[in-house]
Motif scaffolding. Sequence first.
Motif, short mmCIF file in Angstrom:
data_model
loop_
_atom_site.label_atom_id
_atom_site.label_comp_id
_atom_site.label_asym_id
_atom_site.label_seq_id
_atom_site.Cartn_x
_atom_site.Cartn_y
_atom_site.Cartn_z
N THR A 27 22.94 -7.90 53.88
CA THR A 27 21.62 -7.78 53.27
C THR A 27 20.80 -8.98 53.74
N ARG A 41 17.56 -4.45 51.04
CA ARG A 41 18.68 -3.60 51.44
C ARG A 41 18.59 -3.31 52.94
N GLU A 44 23.53 -1.08 53.16
CA GLU A 44 24.39 -0.69 52.04
C GLU A 44 24.08 0.72 51.57
N PRO A 45 25.07 1.40 51.03
CA PRO A 45 24.84 2.75 50.53
C PRO A 45 24.11 2.72 49.19
N GLN A 46 23.59 3.87 48.79
CA GLN A 46 23.01 3.97 47.46
C GLN A 46 24.13 3.71 46.45
N HIS A 47 23.82 2.97 45.40
CA HIS A 47 24.85 2.60 44.44
C HIS A 47 24.24 2.32 43.08
N ASP A 48 25.09 2.25 42.09
CA ASP A 48 24.67 1.90 40.74
C ASP A 48 25.27 0.57 40.31
N GLU A 74 14.99 -3.76 40.65
CA GLU A 74 14.94 -3.08 41.95
C GLU A 74 13.55 -2.52 42.13
N LYS A 76 10.55 -0.98 45.47
CA LYS A 76 10.26 -0.64 46.87
C LYS A 76 8.77 -0.85 47.08
N LYS A 81 11.59 -2.04 53.07
CA LYS A 81 12.88 -1.53 52.58
C LYS A 81 13.00 -1.77 51.07
N GLU A 82 13.98 -1.12 50.47
CA GLU A 82 14.25 -1.32 49.05
C GLU A 82 14.68 -2.76 48.82
N SER A 84 15.87 -5.90 45.76
CA SER A 84 16.45 -6.12 44.44
C SER A 84 16.41 -7.60 44.10
#
Length: 110
Positions: A27, A41, A44-48, A74, A76, A81-82, A84
């Motif tokens: 990241t 981001r 990395e994959p989408q995650h919780d 979080e 955008k 990019k996204e 956090s």
Amino acid sequence: MSEKRKANRAPLDIYLNKYMGGVPYMTRAADISQEGVSLSRLIEPQHDARRVGLQFQLPGSEEIIYAEGEVVREWKELGRKEQSGVRFTLLTERHRKMIDAYVDRHADGN
């Protein structure tokens, strides 16, 4: 979001490892404070995952900082990019002092 930041932030343009479920993902940091770091981001994959591990070096330092944190925000932005915000939850005193010194030297006053 109307909540104002409580701590000075310093620009920090570095790549770092963000661990989720024990797996590292690259990241990119945007800025850092004594309380946490803003990340973009990359792969990395989408995650919780809310709890993450971080591994990075501050510019001009050879020492690797290990920290744990909690994703507290979080967002955008248009064309970006996204991102956090991660608040530090576990950090050695030595690494905390290194971050404090870096922020004191480079803080943007926000």
